[in-house]
Design an enzyme around this catalytic site. Structure first.
Site, PDB file in Angstrom:
ATOM      1  N   GLY A  15       0.260  -8.888  12.401  1.00 29.65           N
ATOM      2  CA  GLY A  15       1.716  -9.069  12.504  1.00 29.65           C
ATOM      3  C   GLY A  15       2.164  -8.943  13.951  1.00 29.65           C
ATOM      4  O   GLY A  15       1.739  -8.034  14.648  1.00 29.65           O
ATOM      5  N   ARG A  76      -3.697 -13.691  10.779  1.00 29.46           N
ATOM      6  CA  ARG A  76      -4.635 -12.780  10.119  1.00 29.46           C
ATOM      7  C   ARG A  76      -5.772 -13.682   9.647  1.00 29.46           C
ATOM      8  O   ARG A  76      -5.574 -14.473   8.733  1.00 29.46           O
ATOM      9  CB  ARG A  76      -3.958 -12.061   8.952  1.00 29.46           C
ATOM     10  CG  ARG A  76      -2.853 -11.097   9.402  1.00 29.46           C
ATOM     11  CD  ARG A  76      -2.286 -10.282   8.247  1.00 29.46           C
ATOM     12  NE  ARG A  76      -1.407  -9.220   8.738  1.00 29.46           N
ATOM     13  CZ  ARG A  76      -0.071  -9.226   8.607  1.00 29.46           C
ATOM     14  NH1 ARG A  76       0.521 -10.217   8.001  1.00 29.46           N
ATOM     15  NH2 ARG A  76       0.649  -8.229   9.083  1.00 29.46           N
ATOM     16  N   SER A  77      -6.943 -13.585  10.298  1.00 34.50           N
ATOM     17  CA  SER A  77      -8.009 -14.544  10.031  1.00 34.50           C
ATOM     18  C   SER A  77      -8.971 -14.065   8.944  1.00 34.50           C
ATOM     19  O   SER A  77      -9.676 -13.070   9.107  1.00 34.50           O
ATOM     20  CB  SER A  77      -8.795 -14.813  11.330  1.00 34.50           C
ATOM     21  OG  SER A  77      -9.952 -15.559  11.048  1.00 34.50           O
ATOM     22  N   ASP A 107      -4.549  -1.938  13.006  1.00 30.67           N
ATOM     23  CA  ASP A 107      -5.898  -1.448  12.680  1.00 30.67           C
ATOM     24  C   ASP A 107      -6.805  -2.518  12.059  1.00 30.67           C
ATOM     25  O   ASP A 107      -8.022  -2.460  12.242  1.00 30.67           O
ATOM     26  CB  ASP A 107      -5.866  -0.148  11.851  1.00 30.67           C
ATOM     27  CG  ASP A 107      -4.989  -0.257  10.630  1.00 30.67           C
ATOM     28  OD1 ASP A 107      -4.477  -1.365  10.354  1.00 30.67           O
ATOM     29  OD2 ASP A 107      -4.819   0.775   9.941  1.00 30.67           O
ATOM     30  N   ASP A 132       5.075  -0.901  12.974  1.00 33.76           N
ATOM     31  CA  ASP A 132       4.987   0.203  11.998  1.00 33.76           C
ATOM     32  C   ASP A 132       4.661   1.568  12.613  1.00 33.76           C
ATOM     33  O   ASP A 132       4.858   2.593  11.964  1.00 33.76           O
ATOM     34  CB  ASP A 132       3.910  -0.110  10.953  1.00 33.76           C
ATOM     35  CG  ASP A 132       4.304  -1.245  10.034  1.00 33.76           C
ATOM     36  OD1 ASP A 132       5.455  -1.709  10.127  1.00 33.76           O
ATOM     37  OD2 ASP A 132       3.461  -1.686   9.244  1.00 33.76           O
TER      38      ASP A 132
HETATM   39  O1  F6P Z   1       2.447  -4.446   9.812  1.00 28.71           O
HETATM   40  C1  F6P Z   1       3.656  -4.928  10.211  1.00 28.71           C
HETATM   41  C2  F6P Z   1       4.439  -5.465   9.055  1.00 28.71           C
HETATM   42  O2  F6P Z   1       5.639  -5.965   9.571  1.00 28.71           O
HETATM   43  C3  F6P Z   1       4.711  -4.478   7.909  1.00 28.71           C
HETATM   44  O3  F6P Z   1       5.732  -3.566   8.175  1.00 28.71           O
HETATM   45  C4  F6P Z   1       5.004  -5.413   6.773  1.00 28.71           C
HETATM   46  O4  F6P Z   1       4.733  -4.796   5.549  1.00 28.71           O
HETATM   47  C5  F6P Z   1       4.061  -6.548   7.017  1.00 28.71           C
HETATM   48  O5  F6P Z   1       3.773  -6.538   8.419  1.00 28.71           O
HETATM   49  C6  F6P Z   1       4.591  -7.896   6.625  1.00 28.71           C
HETATM   50  O6  F6P Z   1       3.603  -8.842   6.823  1.00 28.71           O
HETATM   51  P1  F6P Z   1       3.822 -10.408   6.744  1.00 28.71           P
HETATM   52  O7  F6P Z   1       4.561 -10.830   7.971  1.00 28.71           O
HETATM   53  O8  F6P Z   1       2.467 -10.979   6.686  1.00 28.71           O
HETATM   54  O9  F6P Z   1       4.637 -10.674   5.525  1.00 28.71           O
END
Ligand code: F6P
Length: 328
Positions: A15, A76-77, A107, A132
């Site tokens: 993210g 995210r690969s 992480d 986060d």
């Molecule tokens: O890890 C960051 C984050 O923004 C989280 O707070 C949230 O749950 C997640 O990513 C959302 O992911 P995506 O953008 O893939 O929906």
């Protein structure tokens, strides 16, 4: 500095978060300062697998310190989780002469870097980038401070309308597994209650607290809820529950969503990104690998990637008490 490292790759993964661009800029310019080449890797590990690279010099990162998102894009690969994917990535990196990389992410991105290092002895350094703030080994991750400011700004606006209509608002903030945003922005925005993923405070406590608020003469209330709160009800279910059990409340819901991940980074995030980016390059040039650069008591520190991945970034329960006291 004389070093075996000659060409450093930089990528953003997972993210996105405000401050990632400032970190890319710092890595690119630190490379130029120390006379090593720098290559931007697009779309995280997916771009590594597809050989989506671009040589980068100081002018390629002009005017981005103030920009949200990431000029390198992020992903995210799923392919990088496979041995075949990582082999393709390794072949592409070596063909391009890249001998190390800096990954800016959370992480999941660090886990990828660690496995890659284990398989290919490839020098890697991580910079913690996620709104986060859920990474062990740093008091702040890139984007967290900006996200907090975005959230309190939004809640301040919600409070205006909540107050005009004597309403109760459930405001959902990001944090699937971590309540740092909810807890800190909740206090900062003067929320009556805060629900987080780490602790189940129970619905009774919420009801009691809302009763107390009414009795004390409060006309509007804000309850901040992490998207992964442990009570196990999302904001819409909470609204239904309160409407059923406390008909005296006129309830509305606001889900802040991805707006929390965008926007111009705060000064704090820009400075943090600059410090961590420089340290990441210096650490590689010193011949070290498998570390995350982070901030501890305002000093830039190194934490082994393995620890950063496995360790838990704890919620400060003192903040729960503070919230209880100041929201009374
Ligand atoms: O890890 C960051 C984050 O923004 C989280 O707070 C949230 O749950 C997640 O990513 C959302 O992911 P995506 O953008 O893939 O929906």
């Amino acid at each position: 500095m004389t070093s075996k490292i000659k060409k450093i790759g930089v990528l953003t993964s997972g993210g996105d978060s405000p401050g990632m661009n400032a970190a890319i800029r710092a890595v690119v310019r630190a490379c130029a300062y120390y006379n090593v080449e720098c290559v931007g890797i697009y779309r995280g590990y997916q771009g590594m697998i597809e050989g989506d690279f671009k040589d980068m010099g100081p002018r390629d990162v002009k005017n981005i310190i103030n920009k949200g998102g990431t000029i390198l894009k992020s992903a995210r690969s799923a392919d990088f989780r496979t041995k075949e994917g990582r082999k393709l990535a390794y072949d592409n990196l070596t063909a391009a002469g890249i001998d190390s990389f800096v990954v800016i992410g959370g992480d999941g991105s660090f886990t990828g870097a660690e496995i890659f290092n284990e398989e290919y002895k490839f020098p890697v350094i991580g910079i913690p980038g996620t709104i986060d703030n859920d990474i062990y080994g740093t008091s702040h991750t890139l984007g967290y401070d900006t996200a907090l400011n975005t959230v309190i700004d939004a809640i301040d606006k919600i409070r205006d309308t909540a107050n005009s209509h004597n309403r109760l608002f459930f405001v959902e903030v990001m944090g699937r597994d971590a309540g740092h945003i909810a807890l800190n922005a909740g206090i900062g925005a003067g929320a009556e209650e805060i629900l987080i993923p780490e602790e189940d405070f129970g619905l009774e406590r919420l009801v009691e607290s809302l009763k107390r608020s009414k009795d004390s003469g409060k006309t509007s209330s804000i309850v901040v809820v992490s998207e992964g709160d442990k009570i196990g009800k999302n904001v819409f279910e909470l609204k239904d529950y309160i409407e059923e059990n406390m008909p005296e409340y006129d309830v509305r819901v606001s889900v802040l969503g991805h707006m929390q991940r965008g926007g111009s980074p705060s000064c704090f995030d820009r400075v943090l990104a600059s410090r961590l980016g420089v340290k990441a390059v210096e650490t590689l040039l010193e011949g070290k690998s498998n570390f995350m650069v982070g901030l501890n008591q305002d000093k830039v520190t190194l934490t082994p990637l393995e620890q950063a991945i496995k360790g838990q970034s704890e919620i400060d329960m003192e903040l729960v008490k503070v919230s209880d006291i100041v929201s009374s």
